[in-house]
Every structure is written in structure tokens, then in C-alpha cells.
Design an enzyme around this catalytic site. Sequence first.
Site, PDB file in Angstrom:
ATOM      1  CB  SER A 125      -0.933  -0.148   1.321  1.00  9.52           C
ATOM      2  OG  SER A 125      -1.723   1.297   1.136  1.00  9.52           O
ATOM      3  CG  HIS A 139      -4.350   5.016  -2.607  1.00 11.30           C
ATOM      4  ND1 HIS A 139      -5.327   4.369  -3.232  1.00 11.30           N
ATOM      5  CD2 HIS A 139      -3.911   4.278  -1.538  1.00 11.30           C
ATOM      6  CE1 HIS A 139      -5.666   3.317  -2.393  1.00 11.30           C
ATOM      7  NE2 HIS A 139      -4.654   3.127  -1.559  1.00 11.30           N
ATOM      8  CG  ASN A 141      -3.952  -1.674  -0.904  1.00 14.36           C
ATOM      9  OD1 ASN A 141      -4.509  -2.697  -1.126  1.00 14.36           O
ATOM     10  ND2 ASN A 141      -3.966  -1.375   0.423  1.00 14.36           N
ATOM     11  CE1 TYR A 142      -4.046  -3.060  -7.939  1.00  9.70           C
ATOM     12  CE2 TYR A 142      -2.300  -1.858  -7.655  1.00  9.70           C
ATOM     13  CZ  TYR A 142      -3.255  -2.228  -8.425  1.00  9.70           C
ATOM     14  OH  TYR A 142      -3.658  -1.156  -9.166  1.00  9.70           O
ATOM     15  NE  ARG A 311       5.051  -0.320  12.858  1.00  7.29           N
ATOM     16  CZ  ARG A 311       5.532   0.754  12.385  1.00  7.29           C
ATOM     17  NH1 ARG A 311       4.735   1.175  11.224  1.00  7.29           N
ATOM     18  NH2 ARG A 311       6.562   1.421  12.915  1.00  7.29           N
ATOM     19  CD  GLU A 313       3.014   6.308  14.136  1.00  7.25           C
ATOM     20  OE1 GLU A 313       3.285   6.934  13.161  1.00  7.25           O
ATOM     21  OE2 GLU A 313       2.493   6.631  15.125  1.00  7.25           O
ATOM     22  CB  SER A 314       1.633   0.388   9.125  1.00  9.41           C
ATOM     23  OG  SER A 314       2.797   0.382   9.579  1.00  9.41           O
TER      24      SER A 314
END
Length: 351
Positions: A125, A139, A141-142, A311, A313-314
Site C-alpha cells: 500500500s 494512492h 494498494n494491492y 500497526r 503508524e502504518s
Amino acid sequence: MERETAEPTATATFLRGEEEASPDSARARFERVIRRVQAEVCAALEAVEGGGARFREDAWTRPGGGGGISRVLQGGRVFEKAAVNVSVVYGVMPPEAYRAARPDAAAAAGGEKAGPVPFFAAGVSSVIHPMNPFAPTMHFNYRYFETEAPKTISETMEDDAPFSADAPGAPRQWWFGGGTDLTPSYIIEEDVKHFHSVQKQVCDKFDPTFYPRFKKWCDEYFYIKHRGERRGVGGIFFDDLNDYDQETLLHFATECADSVLPAYIPIVERRKDTPFTEEHKAWQQLRRGRYVEFNLVYDRGTTFGLKTGGRIESILVSLPLTARWEYDHKPEVGTEEWKLLDTCVNPKEWV
């Protein structure tokens, strides 16, 4: 909920031991794809930066298995913030997270409510926020998902040996999801058409219905309901995709991820040094505010991460460093700012 543990360096694989020994499995192959894509995108963005800011890397693991690598560049000359993350995780979804991840499947279960659902998820991502208002945010994401059905002890069989049956409401499933989309502050048709043409070329290799189907899906998904507008000018988006064989969809997701750089880098190279004013920058910040609203209120990935103890922060790395909200701001009709807003309200066909 399991919390992640920081690691000094990333391991060669985040798969569990028995799966690491199966290099040809969908899980192993997809992990190799997303880690390669992460490395290539980060290298390309650093090259555009030209020797300035570089990516910071954080590796982490989860007690239940799996882990990830977060790479973030901040305060660059070209990029205000860029993040490229990979994760390969095992866990158990609470029922509400399963409904967020698979709303159609949850609805199809009717009155049967799923219990906690074991899952495997792997994905790459990225969100890239440039400094220049004429260079668009991008952006992509896969991801690949598998769910295991929770087990319940059924009635004994004829030989009195108990067996495990799938609990109702959450069947065993696999699927691919993802997409690539563009969020400009100003409409530059040359750039938007180039971006969409790359998406269409990839889709057409597999099925001529993919691009119109996934372009429409993207326009619908990135809709900010409380504003009555889309987040940007779209691209492609798909989820819960398992209506082709697994091999075909693995190749499709791989080619989509590989198309990110040719779709985006030429646009940034053209626009990163365009002169701009404080007014241009203020408008960019207002549009970044819309970006924040969508991600925190509607984005399924954000919702899933927050509900499964991901997580933090991620999960929140997609948010820009800076954004702006003004009370009742309306651009003047006919201005370049109004043209962008009109496009977000009324999606267009670009190719």
C-alpha cells in the site's frame, strides 16, 4: 489484540515456517511480488527527489505470525510525504471486522452471524503527497486475502468420532483486491488521460470489461458521502475478486502493481517544478482535508486495520503532513479550482 514488535531488519520472508517451505504457493509468490514492488517504487521516488530526502524503514513482526515493512519519506524537495508499506499478517478478525472486509459475504450469510474469523492477508500500500499543488497525490494498494472458517464441534458421526464443521456465517474464502487512483488539486487533462490510459492498457490484457467495471467501482468507492463528491479523478478499484482462477488474478494484480510507476512518475516529473502561488497551495491543503475525511471515515483498509489491532503508524501513514479546513469554502464558478470540484462531483470518462 496482538501488538507488533519492532525488528532491527526485515526477515527474508514473513510467512510461517510450513508456508516458507512452499515457494510456489499463492501466499509465497504474492509476498515476493509486493516486496519487489515496494523496493522499486521507493527507488524511483528517491531518484525523483534527486539525492535529498530518503526513505526511513521500520520492520516489525506480530506474535501471531507475519510482519511488515513500513518505508516513509517526509519533508523532501519534491514529496511532502510518501509511504510504501508491505504487510504479511495472520490473525483473527472480530465479527465487525469481517463485515467491514467482506460486506457482501456477511450479508449473504443472512441471519447467521460469523464468530471470530481466522485470516491471512498480504499487501502493498502506498500514498504519495507531492509538495507542488500541480503534482497530484497518488494512492495504490494491492492485496491478497484468505479466511478460514471458524470451527464448531458438530454432532458425532456414525462411528462416534466427533468432527469439526465450518461455523455458519464465515465460509473459507480467498480473494484479491486493490487499485490505483489519482487525486489532483488541479485538472490537467494530459496527466489524467495518461494515468487512465495506463490503467486501461493493463486491464485490457486480461478482460476488456475490467477497465470500465473497475473505473466505475473506483468512482463509487472513493465517494465522500457527507460532501457529495469523489476524492479525486479515480483510476481503477476492485475488491473481493475471485471470479477468475487464482493464477490469472495473481498475474493481474502483479501487472497492476507494476503499472504504478509508468502511470505516475512521468506526471510528477512534468509538474514538480511548476511555479505556484500561496493561493494554489491553500487550495491543495483544502483538498488534502477531503483526503483525510475519506480515509478516516470511509476507507475499508483503515477500518479493517483499526478493528484488528494493526500497526497504527502504518494504518495512518496515508494521511498528509498538512491539511486545511475553511468554513463553508466554495470556489468561484469557472475557476480552475471549481473545475476540479465539478469533476469530483461529476466523474468523467478519460479514455
